[in-house]
Enzyme design. Sequence first.
Site, mmCIF file in Angstrom:
data_model
loop_
_atom_site.group_PDB
_atom_site.id
_atom_site.type_symbol
_atom_site.label_atom_id
_atom_site.label_comp_id
_atom_site.label_asym_id
_atom_site.label_seq_id
_atom_site.Cartn_x
_atom_site.Cartn_y
_atom_site.Cartn_z
ATOM 1 N N VAL A 166 0.034 9.665 6.946
ATOM 2 C CA VAL A 166 2.066 9.317 7.366
ATOM 3 C C VAL A 166 2.337 10.678 7.658
ATOM 4 O O VAL A 166 3.332 10.473 8.274
ATOM 5 C CB VAL A 166 1.896 8.640 6.533
ATOM 6 C CG1 VAL A 166 3.485 8.060 6.884
ATOM 7 C CG2 VAL A 166 1.465 7.289 5.618
ATOM 8 N N GLY A 204 3.609 -1.543 6.420
ATOM 9 C CA GLY A 204 3.849 -0.066 7.645
ATOM 10 C C GLY A 204 4.817 -0.597 8.929
ATOM 11 O O GLY A 204 6.379 0.079 8.723
ATOM 12 N N ILE A 246 6.313 -2.770 10.389
ATOM 13 C CA ILE A 246 6.950 -3.817 10.859
ATOM 14 C C ILE A 246 8.438 -3.657 10.319
ATOM 15 O O ILE A 246 8.185 -3.652 9.275
ATOM 16 C CB ILE A 246 6.240 -5.230 9.914
ATOM 17 C CG1 ILE A 246 4.974 -5.928 10.543
ATOM 18 C CG2 ILE A 246 7.067 -6.734 10.344
ATOM 19 C CD1 ILE A 246 4.292 -6.738 9.679
ATOM 20 N N GLU A 290 -10.880 1.524 1.044
ATOM 21 C CA GLU A 290 -11.427 2.751 -0.044
ATOM 22 C C GLU A 290 -12.891 3.137 -0.818
ATOM 23 O O GLU A 290 -13.014 1.545 -0.870
ATOM 24 C CB GLU A 290 -9.865 2.834 -0.921
ATOM 25 C CG GLU A 290 -8.235 3.252 -0.076
ATOM 26 C CD GLU A 290 -8.029 4.371 0.143
ATOM 27 O OE1 GLU A 290 -8.525 5.359 0.166
ATOM 28 O OE2 GLU A 290 -7.087 4.322 0.813
ATOM 29 N N ASP A 322 -1.783 -3.819 -3.845
ATOM 30 C CA ASP A 322 -0.719 -2.918 -2.991
ATOM 31 C C ASP A 322 -0.479 -4.199 -2.419
ATOM 32 O O ASP A 322 1.348 -3.265 -2.145
ATOM 33 C CB ASP A 322 -2.050 -2.366 -2.658
ATOM 34 C CG ASP A 322 -1.195 -1.723 -0.973
ATOM 35 O OD1 ASP A 322 -0.552 -0.457 -0.932
ATOM 36 O OD2 ASP A 322 -1.361 -3.047 -0.450
ATOM 37 N N LYS A 350 4.295 -4.406 -3.177
ATOM 38 C CA LYS A 350 4.818 -4.142 -1.719
ATOM 39 C C LYS A 350 5.723 -5.977 -1.752
ATOM 40 O O LYS A 350 7.149 -6.370 -1.337
ATOM 41 C CB LYS A 350 4.079 -4.676 -0.565
ATOM 42 C CG LYS A 350 3.330 -3.843 -0.199
ATOM 43 C CD LYS A 350 2.244 -3.253 0.882
ATOM 44 C CE LYS A 350 1.238 -2.920 0.989
ATOM 45 N NZ LYS A 350 0.732 -2.820 2.631
HETATM 46 N N1 LIG Z 1 -2.188 5.209 5.069
HETATM 47 C C1 LIG Z 1 -1.428 4.125 5.395
HETATM 48 O O1 LIG Z 1 -1.022 3.654 6.485
HETATM 49 C C2 LIG Z 1 0.655 4.119 5.140
HETATM 50 C C3 LIG Z 1 0.718 2.867 5.262
HETATM 51 C C4 LIG Z 1 1.897 1.902 4.988
HETATM 52 C C5 LIG Z 1 2.372 3.416 3.291
HETATM 53 N N2 LIG Z 1 1.241 4.446 2.878
HETATM 54 C C6 LIG Z 1 2.460 5.617 1.798
HETATM 55 O O2 LIG Z 1 2.141 6.567 2.768
HETATM 56 C C7 LIG Z 1 2.436 7.094 1.634
HETATM 57 C C8 LIG Z 1 1.303 8.098 1.837
HETATM 58 O O3 LIG Z 1 0.070 8.141 2.526
HETATM 59 P P1 LIG Z 1 -1.128 8.815 3.437
HETATM 60 O O4 LIG Z 1 -2.627 7.383 3.967
HETATM 61 O O5 LIG Z 1 -0.714 9.429 4.521
HETATM 62 O O6 LIG Z 1 -2.366 9.751 2.004
HETATM 63 P P2 LIG Z 1 -3.175 10.981 2.059
HETATM 64 O O7 LIG Z 1 -3.598 10.667 3.466
HETATM 65 O O8 LIG Z 1 -3.643 10.515 0.713
HETATM 66 O O9 LIG Z 1 -2.155 11.915 2.158
HETATM 67 C C9 LIG Z 1 -1.298 12.535 0.850
HETATM 68 C C10 LIG Z 1 -0.568 13.556 1.189
HETATM 69 O O10 LIG Z 1 -0.235 14.285 -0.560
HETATM 70 C C11 LIG Z 1 -0.997 16.246 -0.301
HETATM 71 N N3 LIG Z 1 -0.366 15.816 -1.175
HETATM 72 C C12 LIG Z 1 -1.374 15.649 -2.454
HETATM 73 N N4 LIG Z 1 -0.929 16.042 -3.501
HETATM 74 C C13 LIG Z 1 0.049 16.575 -3.440
HETATM 75 C C14 LIG Z 1 1.046 17.310 -4.252
HETATM 76 N N5 LIG Z 1 1.228 17.947 -5.826
HETATM 77 N N6 LIG Z 1 2.129 18.067 -3.399
HETATM 78 C C15 LIG Z 1 2.341 18.371 -1.954
HETATM 79 N N7 LIG Z 1 1.516 17.094 -1.695
HETATM 80 C C16 LIG Z 1 0.181 16.655 -2.417
HETATM 81 C C17 LIG Z 1 -2.064 15.458 -0.041
HETATM 82 O O11 LIG Z 1 -2.168 17.067 0.424
HETATM 83 P P3 LIG Z 1 -3.435 17.508 1.153
HETATM 84 O O12 LIG Z 1 -3.440 17.086 2.780
HETATM 85 O O13 LIG Z 1 -3.244 19.317 1.049
HETATM 86 O O14 LIG Z 1 -4.391 17.227 0.038
HETATM 87 C C18 LIG Z 1 -2.062 15.124 1.642
HETATM 88 O O15 LIG Z 1 -1.051 15.591 2.626
HETATM 89 C C19 LIG Z 1 1.772 6.719 0.004
HETATM 90 O O16 LIG Z 1 3.039 6.621 -0.579
HETATM 91 C C20 LIG Z 1 1.503 5.379 0.869
HETATM 92 O O17 LIG Z 1 0.657 4.001 -0.094
HETATM 93 C C21 LIG Z 1 0.035 4.824 3.771
#
Ligand SMILES: NC(=O)c1ccc[n+]([C@@H]2O[C@H](COP(=O)([O-])OP(=O)(O)OC[C@H]3O[C@@H](n4cnc5c(N)ncnc54)[C@H](OP(=O)(O)O)[C@@H]3O)[C@@H](O)[C@H]2O)c1
Length: 430
Positions: free
Chosen positions: A15, A136, A138, A192, A203, A207
Amino acid sequence: MTGPLRVGIAGLGTVGAGVVRLLAENAAVIAARAGRAIEVTAVSARDRTRDRGVSLAGLHWHDDAVALAADPDVDVVVELIGGSEGPAKALAEAAIAAGKPLVTANKALLAVHGSALGDAAEEAGVALAFEAAVAGGIPIIKALREGLAGNRISRVAGILNGTCNYILTTMREEKRDFADVLADAQALGYAEADPSFDIDGVDAAHKLAILAALAFGRQVDFAAVHVEGIRRISALDISFAEELGYRIKLLGIARETASGVEVRVHPAMVPKAALLASVEGVYNAVLAEGDFVGTVFLQGRGAGAGPTASAVVADLIDIARGSKIPVWGAARALLAVTPSVPIAAHQGAYFLRLMVVDEPGVLADVTAILRDHGISLESMLQHGRKPREAVPIVLVTHETNEAAINEAIARIGKIAAVLEAPALIRIEPS
Ligand SMILES: NC(=O)c1ccc[n+]([C@@H]2O[C@H](COP(=O)([O-])OP(=O)(O)OC[C@H]3O[C@@H](n4cnc5c(N)ncnc54)[C@H](OP(=O)(O)O)[C@@H]3O)[C@@H](O)[C@H]2O)c1
């Protein structure tokens, strides 16, 4: 135009990198709509060396995400780390305490701490925005909190987890069992490595807790959500559902009843003609019923870099415009204290499948127990007869209540000819 809105982003994963890309690629249209430019000035993630496919040149890098809250070149903090505790929570609290608006996609954080964070944001007079946290791309948060603000909402129902919807769709289309399809979904990256948050309904429950708060104008109450996942759904039940004219979906439902609000996530059978039945694969959808608007139905991609970034940027544009919207739709003091109704009080129809040894008298015993508990049947299905062998019997009840059906099932399960725990699926009429 006033000066740019300066954004600090914590988390540069799916994201976070998507938001950086969207803000860069659509900078001109965003500036026009926001009335000012929106520029990323600072970021934080764990690994500074990782190539994220976006340019971070010229941005302040913070190893400690919480430091974004204190960065003088950051006007608004975007939390895209994830998790209900740890750095995400610390950053959210620090940003609000520093008087900076917070944008987050983190449903786990909001479901568990949304009430306290909302209170803190109201007290500090800063925005707490979370369009990306539910479904997401929507715009359901905006729809409930703004577009439908004049209505009393009686029900919100949604397909809120794309992984579960993909698994259930594939099970039906390919007539395959759960474990098999889950393994494929993991190999394809749709699920996952540890899929439990998705497939156990957690999850979707995060929501739904958020949607229920907005729909019914009350504080978020994750503990009140009844949660069941899809592990026990079999290909056999999906094919019986088809035959009876239903689809099985993992639904999140918040519904007003005479005694309070039901908030529940579980597999449900919906008639094939229902709007939610046609939502397939990784798509999400939310249906809301309002007293003046009638039914509103929104469908789209519930996850992925593009759709989620689209929602995050919509929040940033609101903040850049100076919109002031109460976090949970009304000021804290005016939120309702509607009670939540336990699942034991649920009223509805049920699908019940038994595996029985086909011998005389079994069906009579089963129907006698149902009768004892005041449960009447709408239909029954049994295919083929294999005397003395296991056969499935499917019963569809008229509306009854959860306590009655559970008591009946406990007794039915003790009949010697009933071979395994009966499968029970709630029926949702639309
Ligand atoms: N993915 C989706 O489609 C989606 C949809 C809706 C909502 N969300 C929500 O959006 C959020 C992010 O999701 P994502 O899918 O983007 O997760 P992700 O791909 O796992 O990315 C998480 C990011 O957080 C960073 N991070 C982890 N620990 C950290 C810390 N202590 N300090 C600073 N940065 C840290 C990671 O760094 P590194 O890259 O360096 O490891 C990574 O860049 C979550 O709350 C998720 O529920 C995601």
